[in-house]
Motif scaffolding. Sequence first.
Motif, mmCIF file in Angstrom:
data_model
loop_
_atom_site.group_PDB
_atom_site.id
_atom_site.type_symbol
_atom_site.label_atom_id
_atom_site.label_comp_id
_atom_site.label_asym_id
_atom_site.label_seq_id
_atom_site.Cartn_x
_atom_site.Cartn_y
_atom_site.Cartn_z
ATOM 1 N N ALA A 177 -7.045 -3.028 -1.195
ATOM 2 C CA ALA A 177 -6.547 -4.432 -1.264
ATOM 3 C C ALA A 177 -7.761 -4.939 -2.329
ATOM 4 N N ILE A 178 -8.911 -4.656 -2.181
ATOM 5 C CA ILE A 178 -10.008 -5.244 -3.020
ATOM 6 C C ILE A 178 -9.682 -4.785 -4.452
ATOM 7 N N MET A 183 0.777 -1.187 -0.042
ATOM 8 C CA MET A 183 0.102 -0.001 -0.149
ATOM 9 C C MET A 183 0.912 1.246 0.096
ATOM 10 N N PHE A 184 1.785 1.330 1.146
ATOM 11 C CA PHE A 184 2.579 2.655 1.028
ATOM 12 C C PHE A 184 3.950 2.440 0.395
ATOM 13 N N GLU A 185 4.243 1.259 -0.262
ATOM 14 C CA GLU A 185 5.491 0.988 -0.953
ATOM 15 C C GLU A 185 5.748 1.705 -2.153
ATOM 16 N N ASN A 186 6.861 1.983 -2.508
ATOM 17 C CA ASN A 186 7.219 2.513 -3.832
ATOM 18 C C ASN A 186 6.567 3.738 -4.277
ATOM 19 N N GLN A 187 5.962 4.668 -3.290
ATOM 20 C CA GLN A 187 5.586 5.882 -3.456
ATOM 21 C C GLN A 187 6.557 7.033 -3.257
ATOM 22 N N PRO A 188 6.325 7.993 -3.984
ATOM 23 C CA PRO A 188 7.443 9.242 -3.945
ATOM 24 C C PRO A 188 7.240 9.918 -2.820
ATOM 25 N N LEU A 231 -11.146 2.016 6.419
ATOM 26 C CA LEU A 231 -11.436 1.158 5.306
ATOM 27 C C LEU A 231 -10.427 1.331 4.001
ATOM 28 N N THR A 232 -9.813 2.488 4.009
ATOM 29 C CA THR A 232 -8.974 2.607 2.834
ATOM 30 C C THR A 232 -8.002 1.516 2.324
ATOM 31 N N PRO A 233 -7.216 0.913 3.587
ATOM 32 C CA PRO A 233 -6.615 -0.465 2.946
ATOM 33 C C PRO A 233 -7.279 -1.482 2.534
ATOM 34 N N VAL A 234 -8.617 -1.558 2.971
ATOM 35 C CA VAL A 234 -9.330 -2.702 2.478
ATOM 36 C C VAL A 234 -9.771 -2.386 1.192
ATOM 37 N N SER A 235 -10.440 -1.225 0.838
ATOM 38 C CA SER A 235 -10.592 -0.679 -0.386
ATOM 39 C C SER A 235 -9.411 -1.016 -1.589
ATOM 40 N N GLY A 256 -6.833 -4.013 -5.720
ATOM 41 C CA GLY A 256 -5.419 -4.459 -6.140
ATOM 42 C C GLY A 256 -5.782 -5.737 -6.800
ATOM 43 N N ALA A 257 -6.553 -6.468 -5.949
ATOM 44 C CA ALA A 257 -6.923 -7.958 -6.379
ATOM 45 C C ALA A 257 -7.399 -7.870 -7.714
ATOM 46 N N LEU A 258 -8.572 -7.113 -7.674
ATOM 47 C CA LEU A 258 -9.318 -6.983 -9.083
ATOM 48 C C LEU A 258 -8.322 -6.667 -10.303
ATOM 49 N N ALA A 259 -7.402 -5.729 -9.803
ATOM 50 C CA ALA A 259 -6.747 -5.173 -11.016
ATOM 51 C C ALA A 259 -5.497 -6.302 -11.514
ATOM 52 N N LYS A 260 -5.057 -7.139 -10.410
ATOM 53 C CA LYS A 260 -4.256 -8.360 -11.186
ATOM 54 C C LYS A 260 -5.115 -9.262 -11.799
ATOM 55 N N LYS A 261 -6.156 -9.269 -11.663
ATOM 56 C CA LYS A 261 -6.951 -10.263 -12.536
ATOM 57 C C LYS A 261 -7.621 -9.473 -13.716
#
Length: 514
Positions: A361-362, A1-6, A355-359, A364-369
């Motif tokens: 994550a959801i 979530m917080f990784e690889n952000q400027p 709920l932001t990390p939940v949103s 993100g999972a849809l994007a991978k698919k």
Amino acid sequence: MFENQPKGLYALALANTGERFGYYTMLAVFALFLRANFGLAPGTAGAIYSSFLALVYFLPLVGGIIADKIGYGKCVTIGIIIMFLGYVLLAVPLGGVDNGSITLPMIAMILALVLISFGTGLFKGNLQVMVGNLYDDPQYADRRDSAFSIFYMAINIGAMFAPTAAVKIMEYAQQSLGYSVNDSYHFAFAIACLSLVLSIVIYMACRPWFKHVENTAKQQAAAGAKVEMELSPEQTKKRIVALCLVFAVVIFFWMAFHQNGLTLTYFANEFVNPVSTGIQSMAFNIWNLVAIVFIVYALFSLFQSKSVKGKSISAAVILAACAFLVWRYTMISPEGVELSAPIFQQFNPFYVVALTPVSMAIFGALAKKGKEPSAPRKIAYGMLVAGVAYLVMAIGCLGLNSPDAQKAALEAGNPTYTNANLLIGTYLILTFGELLLSPMGISFVSKVAPPKYKGMMMGGWFVATAIGNFLVSVGGYLWGSLPLWAVWTVFVALCLISALFMFVMMGKLEEATK
């Protein structure tokens, strides 16, 4: 979530957190302040409240046009200073009037609102343009949506603490300093002054991290920096049309959503049981909500961490937060806690933060698919969810008095109250809609806006919000003889019609993002 952000994202987000904390501290009590200090009727107070909200969100268009000429960074800095002057003026206790007449206190209040509105216009939209500019860099481009989710979460961290800060500082002024209730409102406004000082300190201290995105595309080009290629006139037209369609829809979302500061606050003040007992009472302590946020984030860290040390720290945080909540439960008073209407406004930002990390994550999972909905579809779904929230309110209010009847019942000593859970649940559903619409909408604007019109188009987003905020006053005028279920049904209908319009226009909207 917080990784690889400027790093610039976090600096700009924290600067915005300070400003939003002050703004929402003021807003939490503003409608009640108008009625208490100036003797205004609900409709009149609602008109001033919604007009102020409209200015706050209309003037970013002016700020964006100015910034497209002189640079985003300059406008942000000037805006903070102007806002500070407005909050100082609002914090000065000049007294009040009991008949709504125009006197020095009211003139000072109106001038303060104008300064705050104009300062916000220079600050708010241009800060978000700078966030978007960070992601014009190809190495960060695929993280734009997640970045705005993080940025939006930071806004709501400030907003989450604001109602408690407003209520507690007012209680301190009344109980320890001997001020009247009317005068104690000014202490809440003074909090905003202090938060802006913190905001400008963060902005200036971390400026090297984002200085390269403070200028307009033209200024960057003049300096020899690499900027986006210019769009053709046809591409520019398509993008502007798509953005205007989105702006038209979000008007009605904000009209419904920002009832949280008006009719939903009136509802909390007049219809919710003024005492909360048992486990429910724990929801009205901000530190209990903070503990829940720690649990949510630590759970994500527990499952995502790749090291034993990281997992151990996450587990320790979860156990500590759970132990804290258990201890707090043992401390519940059998008499319960008295509820102040503004405190309900802490639930929406709490839900956003939790709920932001939940949103993410959801999606993100849809994007991978390859199944993540487009930003316009998320906005349409957000409108539907908002409609559901007001449907819950309409059903929950069946059998309750109308506001006028409740006023008479209060005088007779036999009012009808409802449980606080109705509002707590409604704010939860509204927040789901907000997370689908607001950060995604801002991200959509930053991505689709033609480079030379970025400031103006971000201002356009806020103009739509401003119109919606102005229309918030409709709720104030409905608040009277109408049954409560009928008041909320108006907002159900608006949300559903807006969602239908979005789905009808979806082809044009999605084409603009390609």
